[in-house]
Scaffold this motif. Structure first.
Motif, PDB file in Angstrom:
ATOM      1  N   ASP A 139       1.875  -2.921  -4.069  1.00  0.00           N
ATOM      2  CA  ASP A 139       1.836  -3.085  -3.404  1.00  0.00           C
ATOM      3  C   ASP A 139       1.066  -3.542  -1.614  1.00  0.00           C
ATOM      4  O   ASP A 139       0.557  -2.283  -1.761  1.00  0.00           O
ATOM      5  CB  ASP A 139       3.355  -3.540  -3.089  1.00  0.00           C
ATOM      6  CG  ASP A 139       4.346  -4.520  -4.194  1.00  0.00           C
ATOM      7  OD1 ASP A 139       3.314  -5.118  -4.887  1.00  0.00           O
ATOM      8  OD2 ASP A 139       5.632  -3.511  -3.723  1.00  0.00           O
ATOM      9  N   TYR A 140       0.610  -4.445  -1.231  1.00  0.00           N
ATOM     10  CA  TYR A 140       0.017  -4.300   0.237  1.00  0.00           C
ATOM     11  C   TYR A 140       1.137  -3.058   0.572  1.00  0.00           C
ATOM     12  O   TYR A 140       0.335  -2.803   1.886  1.00  0.00           O
ATOM     13  CB  TYR A 140      -0.204  -5.596   1.282  1.00  0.00           C
ATOM     14  CG  TYR A 140      -1.450  -6.257  -0.030  1.00  0.00           C
ATOM     15  CD1 TYR A 140      -2.440  -5.937  -0.360  1.00  0.00           C
ATOM     16  CD2 TYR A 140      -0.466  -7.859  -0.844  1.00  0.00           C
ATOM     17  CE1 TYR A 140      -3.729  -7.317  -0.450  1.00  0.00           C
ATOM     18  CE2 TYR A 140      -1.524  -8.504  -1.225  1.00  0.00           C
ATOM     19  CZ  TYR A 140      -2.644  -8.194  -1.586  1.00  0.00           C
ATOM     20  OH  TYR A 140      -3.674  -8.974  -2.278  1.00  0.00           O
ATOM     21  N   GLU A 141       2.347  -3.810   1.220  1.00  0.00           N
ATOM     22  CA  GLU A 141       2.770  -1.979   2.218  1.00  0.00           C
ATOM     23  C   GLU A 141       2.462  -1.182   1.967  1.00  0.00           C
ATOM     24  O   GLU A 141       2.923  -0.140   2.766  1.00  0.00           O
ATOM     25  CB  GLU A 141       4.459  -2.273   1.819  1.00  0.00           C
ATOM     26  CG  GLU A 141       4.613  -4.352   2.562  1.00  0.00           C
ATOM     27  CD  GLU A 141       4.495  -5.193   1.073  1.00  0.00           C
ATOM     28  OE1 GLU A 141       4.035  -5.061   0.409  1.00  0.00           O
ATOM     29  OE2 GLU A 141       5.250  -6.583   1.091  1.00  0.00           O
ATOM     30  N   ASN A 142       2.373  -0.733  -0.104  1.00  0.00           N
ATOM     31  CA  ASN A 142       2.030   0.974  -0.171  1.00  0.00           C
ATOM     32  C   ASN A 142       0.544   0.557   0.282  1.00  0.00           C
ATOM     33  O   ASN A 142      -0.309   2.255  -0.293  1.00  0.00           O
ATOM     34  CB  ASN A 142       2.257   0.260  -1.150  1.00  0.00           C
ATOM     35  CG  ASN A 142       3.904   0.711  -1.688  1.00  0.00           C
ATOM     36  OD1 ASN A 142       4.570  -0.492  -1.781  1.00  0.00           O
ATOM     37  ND2 ASN A 142       5.130   1.453  -1.924  1.00  0.00           N
ATOM     38  N   ILE A 143      -0.215  -0.043   0.878  1.00  0.00           N
ATOM     39  CA  ILE A 143      -1.840   0.939   1.230  1.00  0.00           C
ATOM     40  C   ILE A 143      -2.037   0.570   2.189  1.00  0.00           C
ATOM     41  O   ILE A 143      -1.659   0.542   3.062  1.00  0.00           O
ATOM     42  CB  ILE A 143      -2.429  -0.237   0.782  1.00  0.00           C
ATOM     43  CG1 ILE A 143      -3.040  -0.818  -0.471  1.00  0.00           C
ATOM     44  CG2 ILE A 143      -3.736   0.104   1.237  1.00  0.00           C
ATOM     45  CD1 ILE A 143      -3.446  -2.053  -0.675  1.00  0.00           C
ATOM     46  N   ILE A 144      -2.561   2.525   2.315  1.00  0.00           N
ATOM     47  CA  ILE A 144      -2.489   2.899   3.815  1.00  0.00           C
ATOM     48  C   ILE A 144      -4.310   3.114   4.679  1.00  0.00           C
ATOM     49  O   ILE A 144      -4.991   2.914   3.801  1.00  0.00           O
ATOM     50  CB  ILE A 144      -2.207   4.151   3.906  1.00  0.00           C
ATOM     51  CG1 ILE A 144      -0.475   4.553   3.362  1.00  0.00           C
ATOM     52  CG2 ILE A 144      -2.225   4.497   5.509  1.00  0.00           C
ATOM     53  CD1 ILE A 144      -0.281   6.311   2.975  1.00  0.00           C
ATOM     54  N   LEU A 145      -4.041   2.392   5.730  1.00  0.00           N
ATOM     55  CA  LEU A 145      -5.721   2.403   6.388  1.00  0.00           C
ATOM     56  C   LEU A 145      -5.807   3.402   7.126  1.00  0.00           C
ATOM     57  O   LEU A 145      -5.426   3.986   7.977  1.00  0.00           O
ATOM     58  CB  LEU A 145      -5.826   1.610   6.764  1.00  0.00           C
ATOM     59  CG  LEU A 145      -5.944  -0.426   6.120  1.00  0.00           C
ATOM     60  CD1 LEU A 145      -6.266  -1.787   6.899  1.00  0.00           C
ATOM     61  CD2 LEU A 145      -6.437  -0.168   4.514  1.00  0.00           C
TER      62      LEU A 145
END
Length: 575
Positions: A139-145
């Motif tokens: 999910d997008y919530e689990n993507i770190i930039l």
């Protein structure tokens, strides 16, 4: 080329040099192992204002990862430069992806001097997020930039695009929860180099002037900087922290913890010392910041330090091997010099003074060459233009002066460049070519493991060929003059002064970076000069002597130098 022909001292130096080269290979392979063989090359399309570009990326998968990391590099950085940090994430079972912006690394198109305020890069990051979401299945919530310099600035701009009704882009809002920013290039205080490359000062520019906690809603921001950063000062980092609603300033080198701002986001900041801007992705201190922020279990700062050890071994080994090989160069071959001809040095003082004065017309020619690069409809490699234009301009001016026979302190004219090699020693020449290719591939191998890849098949290939041809003129003149000084038995003082005079503008370029307090730039230029002196020129001289052809040596020196330089250089847009 026969090993038996070397004396004991030369054999010892060769063995030490070869051992250092082997040690460099082993060290760099070991520290790159987590991501060395498992990276997947992927391409994706990004479109800004209906102008589509194809971007190159590398993805490292993990076994049932909980999080994925998208690394956003800084200006003119190849994604390869982030391999040490990618190793850290991969070792902790995080899926990792990094990519090259349009006009950088292996990606096509161009990028302009106003890169840091452009609207396009946040769109590219948004498209990269979509790809990472698809590849990792998270999910997008689990993507770190994670972003450095321009990459950090562009991430902040993306958060603005997500949350502002006035955004100039049309990116779809994604619920990113965490971003890690290494010295994002937002300059609230004047900085000469940052202003040059960003094309703007931020204290009066939108959205930076009014940047606030509203744009970080729902996002935890981990912000790191250094008191030694020469592009983004620690004061700038703390100003960014304050704009996002953070309060309290950390002591230098201390981890601050976090502040909860008015929109409920955690804003963390850490300031360390002793790390220059261009080397933050290699810093054990910044690695520790990331480890603390993400609560990583596997953490080895030694791996980051070993990168520098590997570089030292690599450069030392190269220098020793080429020193011994060139010590056997025979400059007393009268037949060779009679066939190819050279001017005769008759007045050392007059020769040196005239060479120094010749930099005046050379600067004019160099300026015209720079103008030509701007006019050509291909963009231009911004990082190596000074080298290309000054060395090329020097070669053109000196070639005209020598061909006219008007160079003071000498009698005679230069021979016409030719690719004809001496007829004797063909076996020795083949051995020399193979050895030179091996040393060159070793250098590229070191760069691939630590800094950047080989020149991609896009505009950089054009510039590699174009710049090699131009710079070879300067290296050809240098080879002829070097032979002339040796044949004429010039004094050691003259040889030293000659070496200093022919690179006056490049030394001045180093001083220029020092004056504007760009220590990263100064070290980078000094590194380029070092590579030129200990590798590019010596290996060209080696082949020049073995082939009996100065033009071949010049082409080899120019090609290798450009191949090393141009891989990391961004292309500046001219339209």
């Amino acid at each position: 080329m026969n090993f038996k022909s070397y004396n004991r001292k030369e054999k010892t130096l060769l063995i030490i040099g070869c051992f250092a080269i082997l040690a460099a290979i082993v060290i760099l392979i070991c520290i790159s192992y987590p991501t060395l063989f498992c990276g997947k090359k992927v391409r994706f399309k990004s479109s800004y204002k209906d102008k589509a570009v194809t971007l190159e990326a590398t993805y490292w998968k993990a076994d049932s990862p909980e999080y994925a990391v998208l690394i956003c590099p800084g200006y003119s950085c190849d994604r390869q430069k982030w391999r040490p940090m990618a190793n850290l994430f991969a070792a902790n079972n995080l899926a990792v992806m990094t990519f090259d912006y349009a006009g950088q690394g292996a990606s096509s198109s161009t990028i302009g001097f106003d890169n840091a305020k452009t609207d396009a890069i946040p769109v590219e990051i948004a498209d990269a997020i979509e790809l990472l979401h698809s590849l990792s299945g998270l999910d997008y919530e689990n993507i770190i930039l994670v972003g450095h310099s321009m990459g950090g600035r562009s991430i902040l701009r993306l958060l603005y695009d997500y949350n502002s009704p006035d955004t100039k882009t049309s990116v779809v809002h994604r619920p990113i929860k965490s971003v890690i920013l290494f010295s994002p290039e937002v300059n609230y205080n004047f900085n000469a180099q940052a202003s040059l490359f960003a094309g703007t000062s931020d204290e009066n520019e939108e959205p930076w002037r009014s940047y606030s906690a509203a744009y970080t809603k729902g996002v935890d921001v981990y912000l790191f900087g250094s008191t030694a950063d020469d592009i983004v000062s620690d004061e700038d980092v703390l100003s960014i922290y304050a704009h996002m609603g953070g309060s309290g300033a950390p002591a230098s080198g201390k981890w601050q913890g976090y502040t909860v701002n008015e929109v409920g986001s955690h804003i963390s900041v850490g300031i360390t010392g002793g790390v220059l801007h261009s080397y933050e992705m290699y810093s054990p201190k910044f690695c520790r910041f990331v480890k603390d922020a993400l609560h990583l279990e596997k953490y080895s700062p030694v791996n980051f330090s070993l990168i520098y050890v590997g570089w030292i071994f690599a450069l030392s080994g190269l220098a020793l091997v080429l020193l011994v090989l060139n010590s056997k160069a025979d400059f007393s071959d009268k037949t060779f010099h009679e066939e190819h001809g050279l001017p005769v040095l008759n007045n050392e003082s007059s020769f040196l003074k005239h060479k120094l004065l010749m930099w005046l017309p050379t600067c004019i020619v160099a300026f015209l060459l720079c103008s030509l690069c701007v006019v050509l409809p291909f963009g231009s490699p911004v990082m190596n233009i000074p080298y290309m234009c000054f060395i090329s301009g020097y070669g053109i001016v000196m070639l005209i002066a020598y061909r006219k026979g008007h160079f003071k302190g000498t009698d005679g004219t230069l021979p016409r460049p030719t690719l004809k090699c001496k007829s004797s020693g063909k076996k020795e020449l083949v051995t020399a070519i193979l050895l030179s290719c091996g040393l060159t591939f070793f250098v590229w191998f070191v760069l691939i493991l630590t800094m950047y890849k080989l020149p991609p098949l896009n505009l950089r290939l054009f510039w590699l060929i174009f710049a090699t041809g131009l710079m070879a003129i300067g290296f050809y003149i240098s080879g002829c003059e070097t032979d002339m000084l040796k044949i004429s038995h010039a004094s050691r003082k003259t040889v030293i002064l000659y070496s200093l005079i022919q690179y006056v503008p490049l030394f001045l370029l180093v001083l220029f970076y020092l004056v504007i307090k760009s220590y990263s730039g100064m070290i980078g230029q000094a590194q380029n000069l070092l590579l030129m002196y200990i590798f590019c020129i010596p290996i060209g001289n080696f082949l020049r002597v073995k082939s009996g052809n100065r033009l071949i040596g010049a082409l080899v020196s120019a090609f290798i130098f450009q191949a090393i330089m141009i891989t990391s250089a961004a292309l500046i847009a001219i339209f």
